[in-house]
Design a protein around this motif. Structure first.
Motif, PDB file in Angstrom:
ATOM      1  N   GLU A 388       8.681   7.722   9.347  1.00 15.66           N
ATOM      2  CA  GLU A 388       7.372   8.044   9.922  1.00 15.66           C
ATOM      3  C   GLU A 388       6.279   8.096   8.855  1.00 15.66           C
ATOM      4  OE1 GLU A 388      10.556   8.794  12.461  1.00 15.66           O
ATOM      5  OE2 GLU A 388      10.205   9.739  10.482  1.00 15.66           O
ATOM      6  N   GLU A 389       6.669   8.208   7.600  1.00 18.49           N
ATOM      7  CA  GLU A 389       5.680   8.277   6.519  1.00 18.49           C
ATOM      8  C   GLU A 389       5.354   6.917   5.913  1.00 18.49           C
ATOM      9  OE1 GLU A 389       6.622  11.176   3.546  1.00 18.49           O
ATOM     10  OE2 GLU A 389       7.059  12.752   5.035  1.00 18.49           O
ATOM     11  N   VAL A 390       6.034   5.880   6.341  1.00 16.17           N
ATOM     12  CA  VAL A 390       5.727   4.532   5.850  1.00 16.17           C
ATOM     13  C   VAL A 390       4.414   4.081   6.491  1.00 16.17           C
ATOM     14  CG1 VAL A 390       6.475   2.125   5.763  1.00 16.17           C
ATOM     15  CG2 VAL A 390       8.161   3.968   5.547  1.00 16.17           C
ATOM     16  N   SER A 391       3.478   3.621   5.675  1.00 19.46           N
ATOM     17  CA  SER A 391       2.188   3.169   6.210  1.00 19.46           C
ATOM     18  C   SER A 391       2.148   1.645   6.251  1.00 19.46           C
ATOM     19  CB  SER A 391       1.030   3.708   5.375  1.00 19.46           C
ATOM     20  OG  SER A 391       1.127   3.264   4.038  1.00 19.46           O
ATOM     21  N   PHE A 392       1.449   1.118   7.245  1.00 22.96           N
ATOM     22  CA  PHE A 392       1.435  -0.311   7.517  1.00 22.96           C
ATOM     23  C   PHE A 392       0.023  -0.881   7.351  1.00 22.96           C
ATOM     24  CE2 PHE A 392       5.099   1.453   9.575  1.00 22.96           C
ATOM     25  CZ  PHE A 392       6.085   0.503   9.368  1.00 22.96           C
ATOM     26  N   ARG A 393      -0.029  -2.186   7.077  1.00 21.92           N
ATOM     27  CA  ARG A 393      -1.302  -2.878   6.803  1.00 21.92           C
ATOM     28  C   ARG A 393      -1.979  -3.291   8.112  1.00 21.92           C
ATOM     29  NH1 ARG A 393      -1.088  -6.480   1.808  1.00 21.92           N
ATOM     30  NH2 ARG A 393      -1.714  -8.117   3.254  1.00 21.92           N
ATOM     31  N   GLN A 394      -2.423  -2.306   8.881  1.00 20.31           N
ATOM     32  CA  GLN A 394      -2.991  -2.602  10.199  1.00 20.31           C
ATOM     33  C   GLN A 394      -4.318  -3.363  10.105  1.00 20.31           C
ATOM     34  OE1 GLN A 394      -1.395  -2.159  12.912  1.00 20.31           O
ATOM     35  NE2 GLN A 394      -0.189  -0.282  12.906  1.00 20.31           N
ATOM     36  N   GLN A 395      -5.052  -3.183   9.010  1.00 10.03           N
ATOM     37  CA  GLN A 395      -6.390  -3.779   8.898  1.00 10.03           C
ATOM     38  C   GLN A 395      -6.375  -5.138   8.212  1.00 10.03           C
ATOM     39  OE1 GLN A 395      -5.069  -1.814   6.773  1.00 10.03           O
ATOM     40  NE2 GLN A 395      -5.948  -2.014   4.743  1.00 10.03           N
ATOM     41  N   MET A 396      -5.185  -5.646   7.914  1.00 16.04           N
ATOM     42  CA  MET A 396      -5.070  -6.877   7.131  1.00 16.04           C
ATOM     43  C   MET A 396      -4.771  -8.093   8.010  1.00 16.04           C
ATOM     44  SD  MET A 396      -5.533  -5.556   4.124  1.00 16.04           S
ATOM     45  CE  MET A 396      -4.914  -6.549   2.771  1.00 16.04           C
ATOM     46  N   SER A 397      -5.211  -9.251   7.538  1.00 18.12           N
ATOM     47  CA  SER A 397      -4.900 -10.501   8.243  1.00 18.12           C
ATOM     48  C   SER A 397      -3.414 -10.826   8.172  1.00 18.12           C
ATOM     49  CB  SER A 397      -5.685 -11.657   7.623  1.00 18.12           C
ATOM     50  OG  SER A 397      -7.068 -11.442   7.742  1.00 18.12           O
ATOM     51  N   VAL A 398      -2.780 -10.420   7.063  1.00 22.34           N
ATOM     52  CA  VAL A 398      -1.331 -10.590   6.903  1.00 22.34           C
ATOM     53  C   VAL A 398      -0.701  -9.205   6.969  1.00 22.34           C
ATOM     54  CG1 VAL A 398       0.514 -11.376   5.378  1.00 22.34           C
ATOM     55  CG2 VAL A 398      -1.609 -12.692   5.531  1.00 22.34           C
ATOM     56  N   TYR A 399       0.193  -9.006   7.930  1.00 18.15           N
ATOM     57  CA  TYR A 399       0.761  -7.686   8.215  1.00 18.15           C
ATOM     58  C   TYR A 399       1.851  -7.347   7.204  1.00 18.15           C
ATOM     59  CZ  TYR A 399       2.667  -3.895  11.104  1.00 18.15           C
ATOM     60  OH  TYR A 399       3.095  -2.680  11.576  1.00 18.15           O
ATOM     61  N   GLY A 400       2.112  -6.070   7.055  1.00 12.03           N
ATOM     62  CA  GLY A 400       3.176  -5.611   6.172  1.00 12.03           C
ATOM     63  C   GLY A 400       3.078  -4.111   5.965  1.00 12.03           C
ATOM     64  N   VAL A 401       3.651  -3.639   4.864  1.00  9.68           N
ATOM     65  CA  VAL A 401       3.559  -2.232   4.509  1.00  9.68           C
ATOM     66  C   VAL A 401       2.613  -2.083   3.311  1.00  9.68           C
ATOM     67  CG1 VAL A 401       5.842  -1.599   5.370  1.00  9.68           C
ATOM     68  CG2 VAL A 401       5.609  -2.441   3.023  1.00  9.68           C
ATOM     69  N   THR A 402       1.966  -0.925   3.193  1.00  8.15           N
ATOM     70  CA  THR A 402       1.088  -0.695   2.050  1.00  8.15           C
ATOM     71  C   THR A 402       1.908  -0.292   0.822  1.00  8.15           C
ATOM     72  OG1 THR A 402       0.724   1.605   2.730  1.00  8.15           O
ATOM     73  CG2 THR A 402      -0.856  -0.047   3.506  1.00  8.15           C
ATOM     74  N   ARG A 403       3.030   0.364   1.034  1.00  8.16           N
ATOM     75  CA  ARG A 403       4.003   0.652  -0.013  1.00  8.16           C
ATOM     76  C   ARG A 403       5.323   0.948   0.676  1.00  8.16           C
ATOM     77  NH1 ARG A 403       4.415   6.254  -1.118  1.00  8.16           N
ATOM     78  NH2 ARG A 403       5.010   5.783  -3.256  1.00  8.16           N
ATOM     79  N   LEU A 404       6.437   0.828  -0.067  1.00 13.28           N
ATOM     80  CA  LEU A 404       7.748   1.047   0.527  1.00 13.28           C
ATOM     81  C   LEU A 404       8.633   1.803  -0.464  1.00 13.28           C
ATOM     82  CD1 LEU A 404       9.402   0.533   3.078  1.00 13.28           C
ATOM     83  CD2 LEU A 404      10.261  -1.562   2.014  1.00 13.28           C
ATOM     84  N   PRO A 405       8.562   3.140  -0.447  1.00 14.81           N
ATOM     85  CA  PRO A 405       9.391   3.941  -1.374  1.00 14.81           C
ATOM     86  C   PRO A 405      10.866   3.840  -0.997  1.00 14.81           C
ATOM     87  CG  PRO A 405       7.534   5.215  -0.481  1.00 14.81           C
ATOM     88  CD  PRO A 405       7.668   3.980   0.352  1.00 14.81           C
ATOM     89  N   VAL A 406      11.679   3.445  -1.973  1.00 17.58           N
ATOM     90  CA  VAL A 406      13.121   3.294  -1.729  1.00 17.58           C
ATOM     91  C   VAL A 406      13.908   3.994  -2.845  1.00 17.58           C
ATOM     92  CG1 VAL A 406      12.939   1.138  -0.419  1.00 17.58           C
ATOM     93  CG2 VAL A 406      13.196   1.065  -2.925  1.00 17.58           C
ATOM     94  N   THR A 407      15.148   4.277  -2.550  1.00 13.97           N
ATOM     95  CA  THR A 407      16.073   4.822  -3.538  1.00 13.97           C
ATOM     96  C   THR A 407      17.417   4.119  -3.351  1.00 13.97           C
ATOM     97  OG1 THR A 407      16.965   6.865  -4.469  1.00 13.97           O
ATOM     98  CG2 THR A 407      16.828   6.746  -2.047  1.00 13.97           C
ATOM     99  N   TRP A 408      18.361   4.408  -4.249  1.00 16.86           N
ATOM    100  CA  TRP A 408      19.703   3.804  -4.145  1.00 16.86           C
ATOM    101  C   TRP A 408      20.717   4.607  -4.933  1.00 16.86           C
ATOM    102  CZ3 TRP A 408      15.470   1.585  -6.496  1.00 16.86           C
ATOM    103  CH2 TRP A 408      15.487   1.501  -7.901  1.00 16.86           C
TER     104      TRP A 408
END
Length: 408
Positions: A388-408
């Motif tokens: 729910e904290e992942v933010s998306f590029r809603q205002q962009m012509s090309v869609y995606g995420v604004t950042r994607l914090p990951v761990t492993w």
């Protein structure tokens, strides 16, 4: 009286994807696909345009010679203030019609064939491995977008064109601003001018000292012969630099997020070495995600009919590739589900017709290498924040995420 007669009663375009379903096209677009005819929508400036959302209608419109891609034509939909502001600039060849579009495109086709993309695969694998090595060295958590998804295609296109990768913070920042539909026209204009100046200076330096790259070759073979002006080459370079990394980078990041939400699909892709299975999985991710969201616009230059709707010369048309890729005509079996065993061949993620994406073979190679390599190298990959904290590029012509914090 019909809604088509009153712009104030029409739905708006574009719309944001729903936060609870960030991988799906806006619900209205899917509803419009199920209606007869086409939907008309109101744009930011009060103008109206037809929105094409069905698979077969999209293919019909994008292959109709009575439909123009020329950005300078009156009636062309402007999806943001910046789009209206840049109408006097020389468009890149993708925003031109044949024969000029075809003439310029032919200068590049030999560099983007399936054979050329296959020849680049070892280099792509090396760049992917280097990016993963650096991620592992730094340790978790990481931002998958900036630490992996962006560097890989940015390095590939920079090497191909002959753009210094050390300049990637500048060209990635420019790309972001040029694709941001929420920015004021003045800021986008200034960014476009700065980017153009940078590329013009780069072209000038290659004229003095040619390298083993695409821009140097085009200078020698096309500009010096008078077939291409330097400004046209700069326009071409700007297009290839933006399109060559933005779409692929956002598909890598968004695709990884989608797979993390579908662990059984992730495991299937991670654990296979079969090139055919990997290729099919990537086609499904391209179809399911459809990151090219608010880019494909056209204008009618003659009257014609599509979906039983009379389109008049001067009418604008907006092509919703994400909606078309969820049509049961393309995929009768659960088109709203991610299933990497789907046969998504024929999807519209790269467009359709004569303007279909020139770089699709290179993009496929990058995706087929990057995503499986990531999953195998980091088998315990997981989100480092709640979904729910992942933010998306809603205002962009090309869609995606604004950042994607990951761990492993």
């Amino acid at each position: 009286m019909t809604p088509h007669d009153h712009a104030g009663l029409l739905p708006r375009f574009p719309q944001a994807r729903a936060s609870e379903c960030p991988f799906d096209p806006p619900q209205d677009y899917q509803d419009w696909r199920r209606r007869d005819g086409l939907q008309r929508a109101t744009l930011w400036n009060g103008s109206t345009a037809w929105v094409v959302t069905r698979y077969e209608d999209i293919r019909a419109v994008l292959s109709d010679p009575r439909v123009s891609a020329d950005a300078r034509n009156p009636g062309m939909p402007r999806l943001s203030p910046a789009g209206e502001d840049r109408t006097d600039q020389e468009p890149p060849f993708v925003r031109l019609d044949d024969p000029e579009h075809a003439r310029q495109r032919r200068m590049l086709t030999g560099d983007f064939t399936a054979k050329q993309a296959a020849a680049l695969r070892p280099q792509v694998q090396r760049l992917v491995d280097e990016a993963l090595d650096e991620m592992v060295r730094k340790g978790p958590p990481a931002d998958l977008l900036t630490d992996f998804a962006l560097p890989v295609p940015s390095r590939v296109i920079a090497v191909l064109l002959g753009v210094p990768y050390d300049d990637h913070p500048f060209f990635q920042s420019c790309s972001n601003k040029l694709l941001d539909m929420s920015l004021p026209a003045e800021e986008v204009r200034a960014t476009s001018q700065a980017f153009g100046t940078y590329l013009y200076t780069l072209v000038e330096s290659k004229a003095a000292e040619p390298g083993d790259d695409l821009l140097s070759r085009l200078l020698a073979e096309r500009v010096e012969t008078g077939e291409l002006t330097r400004q046209q080459l700069v326009s071409m370079a700007l297009l290839m630099l933006i399109a060559g990394h933005e779409t692929t980078a956002n598909t890598i990041a968004l695709g990884t997020l989608a797979l993390l939400r579908h662990p059984e699909q992730l495991a299937l892709l991670r654990d296979t070495e079969d090139p055919a299975v990997i290729a099919r999985a990537i086609e499904e991710l391209l179809r399911y995600l459809s990151v090219v969201e608010n880019v494909v616009v056209r204008v009618a230059v003659d009257d014609f009919t599509v979906a039983g709707e009379q389109i008049r010369a001067g009418d604008g048309l907006i092509i919703s590739l994400p909606a078309g890729n969820r049509d049961t005509t393309l995929l009768p079996d659960r088109p709203n589900a991610l299933d990497i065993t789907h046969n998504a061949r024929g999807h519209l993620a790269f467009g359709f017709g004569v303007h279909q994406c020139l770089g699709q073979n290179l993009a496929r190679t990058e995706l087929q290498v990057a995503i499986p390599s990531l999953l195998r190298r980091l088998p315990s990959l997981a989100l480092a924040v709640p979904f729910e904290e992942v933010s998306f590029r809603q205002q962009m012509s090309v869609y995606g995420v604004t950042r994607l914090p990951v761990t492993w």
